[in-house]
Design an enzyme around this catalytic site. Structure first.
Site, PDB file in Angstrom:
ATOM      1  CG  MET A 149      28.942  35.816   8.734  1.00  0.00           C
ATOM      2  SD  MET A 149      27.699  34.713   9.381  1.00  0.00           S
ATOM      3  CE  MET A 149      26.914  34.264   7.858  1.00  0.00           C
ATOM      4  N   PRO A 150      29.805  38.739   6.754  1.00  0.00           N
ATOM      5  CG  PRO A 150      31.117  40.059   5.394  1.00  0.00           C
ATOM      6  CD  PRO A 150      31.188  39.133   6.556  1.00  0.00           C
ATOM      7  CG  LEU A 151      24.595  35.075   3.554  1.00  0.00           C
ATOM      8  CD1 LEU A 151      25.395  33.787   3.411  1.00  0.00           C
ATOM      9  CD2 LEU A 151      23.244  34.796   4.199  1.00  0.00           C
TER      10      LEU A 151
END
Length: 127
Positions: A1-3
């Site tokens: 999960m990139p933020l």
């Protein structure tokens, strides 16, 4: 999960900001094997602009500079990171017309156990 955190000078249109967000996400899907539905982004506008060196490393930046910081799970190889940087620059040059010289990208890698997608759970851990 990139933020993803996108920082830019105040005053750009909603269409411009949407194109930035869409373009960064598209590049992550194409260049870093991020799943299409794995999209978490924050766009922050700064009224006084951003502080940056306009000529650091011989690159001529303007007040249209955009900072993109991507926090992502550790594990991607250097070649994949380079491809990601290149795809973000290419896509954002096409739309919304951001000069590659005005794009600053930073990757922050974290361990898989440092994510919670909700419910107070660490979904990427076992046990």
């Amino acid at each position: 999960m990139p933020l993803v955190r996108i920082s830019l000078r105040e005053g750009k249109s909603e269409q411009y900001k949407k194109a930035l967000a869409d373009g960064v996400h598209r590049a992550m899907v194409e260049g870093a094997a991020v799943p299409e539905q794995d999209r978490f982004q924050v766009i922050t506008e700064h009224p006084a602009g951003l502080i940056y060196d306009p000529t650091y490393l011989g690159i001529q930046r303007t007040d249209d500079v955009v900072f993109v910081q991507i926090t992502l799970s550790t594990g991607r190889k250097l070649a994949q990171k380079k491809k990601l940087f290149q795809r973000i620059a290419e896509i954002l040059r096409e739309s919304p017309g951001l000069r590659p010289q005005d794009l600053v990208i930073n990757l922050v890698e974290v361990a898989w156990e440092n994510w919670s997608f909700g419910n107070g759970e660490a979904q990427y851990t076992v046990g």
